[in-house]
Design a protein around this motif. Structure first.
Motif, mmCIF file in Angstrom:
data_model
loop_
_atom_site.group_PDB
_atom_site.id
_atom_site.type_symbol
_atom_site.label_atom_id
_atom_site.label_comp_id
_atom_site.label_asym_id
_atom_site.label_seq_id
_atom_site.Cartn_x
_atom_site.Cartn_y
_atom_site.Cartn_z
ATOM 1 N N ILE A 80 -5.515 0.600 13.761
ATOM 2 C CA ILE A 80 -4.075 0.361 13.596
ATOM 3 C C ILE A 80 -3.904 -1.049 13.064
ATOM 4 O O ILE A 80 -3.003 -1.104 12.362
ATOM 5 C CB ILE A 80 -3.212 0.489 14.959
ATOM 6 N N THR A 81 -4.894 -1.638 13.138
ATOM 7 C CA THR A 81 -4.755 -3.175 12.331
ATOM 8 C C THR A 81 -5.099 -3.123 10.811
ATOM 9 O O THR A 81 -4.800 -4.125 10.220
ATOM 10 C CB THR A 81 -5.723 -4.124 13.119
ATOM 11 N N LEU A 82 -5.686 -1.791 10.464
ATOM 12 C CA LEU A 82 -5.970 -1.829 9.001
ATOM 13 C C LEU A 82 -4.808 -1.394 8.034
ATOM 14 O O LEU A 82 -4.736 -1.724 7.072
ATOM 15 C CB LEU A 82 -6.858 -0.840 8.729
ATOM 16 N N LEU A 83 -3.639 -0.969 8.838
ATOM 17 C CA LEU A 83 -2.437 -0.218 8.197
ATOM 18 C C LEU A 83 -1.910 -1.176 7.111
ATOM 19 O O LEU A 83 -1.533 -0.726 6.031
ATOM 20 C CB LEU A 83 -1.709 0.407 9.035
ATOM 21 N N LYS A 84 -1.722 -2.344 7.607
ATOM 22 C CA LYS A 84 -0.872 -3.210 6.692
ATOM 23 C C LYS A 84 -1.712 -3.644 5.419
ATOM 24 O O LYS A 84 -1.109 -4.116 4.396
ATOM 25 C CB LYS A 84 -0.498 -4.461 7.311
ATOM 26 N N TYR A 85 -2.988 -3.432 5.524
ATOM 27 C CA TYR A 85 -3.795 -3.538 4.074
ATOM 28 C C TYR A 85 -4.301 -2.558 3.446
ATOM 29 O O TYR A 85 -4.838 -2.837 2.464
ATOM 30 C CB TYR A 85 -5.173 -4.281 4.756
ATOM 31 N N LEU A 86 -3.965 -1.180 3.874
ATOM 32 C CA LEU A 86 -4.130 -0.163 3.108
ATOM 33 C C LEU A 86 -3.368 -0.091 1.820
ATOM 34 O O LEU A 86 -2.148 -0.389 1.956
ATOM 35 C CB LEU A 86 -3.867 1.272 3.739
ATOM 36 N N ASP A 87 -3.685 -0.007 0.620
ATOM 37 C CA ASP A 87 -3.125 0.020 -0.511
ATOM 38 C C ASP A 87 -2.498 1.114 -0.806
ATOM 39 O O ASP A 87 -2.783 2.309 -1.302
ATOM 40 C CB ASP A 87 -4.082 -0.449 -1.815
ATOM 41 N N ARG A 88 -0.946 1.197 -0.741
ATOM 42 C CA ARG A 88 -0.263 2.635 -0.768
ATOM 43 C C ARG A 88 -0.215 3.134 -2.080
ATOM 44 O O ARG A 88 -0.443 4.386 -2.440
ATOM 45 C CB ARG A 88 1.055 2.117 -0.385
ATOM 46 N N ASN A 89 -0.285 2.379 -3.258
ATOM 47 C CA ASN A 89 -0.303 2.784 -4.621
ATOM 48 C C ASN A 89 -1.688 3.562 -4.886
ATOM 49 O O ASN A 89 -1.512 4.581 -5.698
ATOM 50 C CB ASN A 89 -0.252 1.603 -5.614
ATOM 51 N N VAL A 90 -2.734 2.844 -4.442
ATOM 52 C CA VAL A 90 -4.161 3.280 -4.626
ATOM 53 C C VAL A 90 -4.130 4.787 -4.137
ATOM 54 O O VAL A 90 -4.672 5.609 -4.615
ATOM 55 C CB VAL A 90 -5.142 2.392 -4.352
ATOM 56 N N LEU A 91 -3.896 4.511 -2.769
ATOM 57 C CA LEU A 91 -4.093 5.659 -1.834
ATOM 58 C C LEU A 91 -3.317 6.881 -2.330
ATOM 59 O O LEU A 91 -3.575 8.130 -2.019
ATOM 60 C CB LEU A 91 -3.924 5.494 -0.475
ATOM 61 N N ALA A 92 -1.888 6.626 -2.493
ATOM 62 C CA ALA A 92 -1.080 7.767 -3.041
ATOM 63 C C ALA A 92 -1.378 8.579 -4.579
ATOM 64 O O ALA A 92 -1.206 9.890 -4.365
ATOM 65 C CB ALA A 92 0.205 7.174 -3.192
ATOM 66 N N THR A 93 -2.200 7.905 -5.296
ATOM 67 C CA THR A 93 -2.605 8.503 -6.472
ATOM 68 C C THR A 93 -4.134 8.968 -6.308
ATOM 69 O O THR A 93 -4.521 9.681 -7.310
ATOM 70 C CB THR A 93 -2.643 7.552 -7.641
#
Length: 344
Positions: free
Chosen positions: A84-97
């Motif tokens: 759960i501590t990783l969530l704020k660092y996951l790159d939404r734009n990268v992972l969405a595409t």
């Protein structure tokens, strides 16, 4: 770490939480060999596998692997307790595409839920240190479903295995490389609800991690899960059967059982301890007793809701790797469950 950009096609291996490779290096090494021989793609170990890193650095491994065009999949080494501590660092734009499937379970539920919320399909199961490295070989059920993930097409019927285990041999022991844990006969699935065919997008995961996400207000609403296939499973950090039923009741009070299309519940990893904590015989009768109580609790809110309890997902071996955010079909007429594997 071998540079992933110079490898034509490969499988990325990351450690979002527990650094299991450092705890059992021989088992990890065997898992890496088996990835290449069983699935035909060389593994590339990211920095988090070998070094203690911050949450941001571990998240960056996932972000980086997701950018690689030649990466066939991202395999998590194991679960743990702080994804759960990783969530704020996951790159939404990268992972969405990204088109790279993420594969893991248990504590990695937090990452799957993140991907689900941005419209991605990921795959629940298959930790390298637990399902691929130990024992004499990879279970055929495990191998077959991972191959489906890598192919990105087709479906599997989630057939009942003949036997199962809930805990393997201590990773420090040389026997962990050649022998599996103690096994018991696999019990029959429990079917309940209206006998119909239901097909929908899947969501769920490890109950213990979902509790964390609920406190963080990260769970989808019942409306967002309308028509979905809800799947739940328990880790071997036992909550106690009474607390499991309280959680099921909370899902009912929140309205989930009147929104989703069907429910799958994994076979609980109940066991009878032997002389040491590392040896345990699976206890199917205790597991089935809990599943029966869970089904009854769900029925208080929607007795017509199709539900299949005792499927081999989550914290046991063998284990199917199933779509998270992908399509699952529950056929109450023919009593079959099918998981569909699609390109992410």
């Amino acid at each position: 770490m071998t540079r992933p950009d110079i490898i034509r096609r490969h499988i990325a291996v990351v450690a979002p939480s527990l650094q299991a490779a450092l705890i059992g290096p021989a088992v990890h090494k065997q898992a890496m060999r088996r990835i290449g021989s069983e699935f035909g793609f060389p593994p590339v170990e990211y920095q988090s596998v070998r070094e203690p890193l911050s949450a941001q650095q571990r998240a960056n491994d996932i972000n980086s692997a997701s950018k690689q065009r030649n990466c066939k999949a991202i395999f998590a080494v194991a679960g743990g307790n702080d994804s759960i501590t990783l969530l704020k660092y996951l790159d939404r734009n990268v992972l969405a595409t990204s088109r790279t499937p993420f594969v893991g379970y248990s504590d990695n539920t937090a990452i799957h839920n993140f991907l689900w919320k941005i419209g991605r399909t990921s795959y629940y199961g298959g930790s390298t240190q637990i399902q691929l490295g130990p024992g004499p070989s990879i279970d055929p059920i495990q191998s077959g479903s991972i191959k489906k993930v890598l192919e990105g097409k087709g479906y599997l019927e989630l057939l009942k295995p003949s036997h199962y285990e809930v805990r393997g041999i201590d990773w420090h022991s040389p026997l962990a490389l050649t022998e599996g844990g103690l096994r018991s006969p696999y019990p029959e699935y429990l079917w309940a609800g209206e006998p119909k065919i239901t097909k929908g997008r899947s969501w769920g995961g490890c109950v213990q991690t979902l509790l964390q996400l609920a406190v963080m207000n990260e769970l989808p609403t019942p409306l967002q899960l309308r028509g979905a296939i809800l799947f739940l499973e328990l880790s071997d950090e036992h909550l106690g059967d009474g607390n499991v039923l309280k959680l099921v009741r909370a899902f009912g009070e929140a309205g989930y059982f009147n929104a989703v299309g069907a429910v799958l519940f994994g076979l609980p990893p109940h066991s009878i301890s032997q002389e040491t904590a590392q040896l345990a015989v699976p206890n199917p009768s205790a597991a089935t007793k809990l599943l029966s109580a869970v089904s009854s609790e769900i029925g208080k809110y929607n007795d017509e809701l199709p539900r299949v309890l005792g499927v081999p997902i989550g914290h046991l071996r063998p284990q199917y790797v199933i779509p998270y955010g992908g399509t699952i079909e529950v056929d109450g007429v023919n009593k079959t469950v099918r998981a569909y594997y699609e390109a992410c």
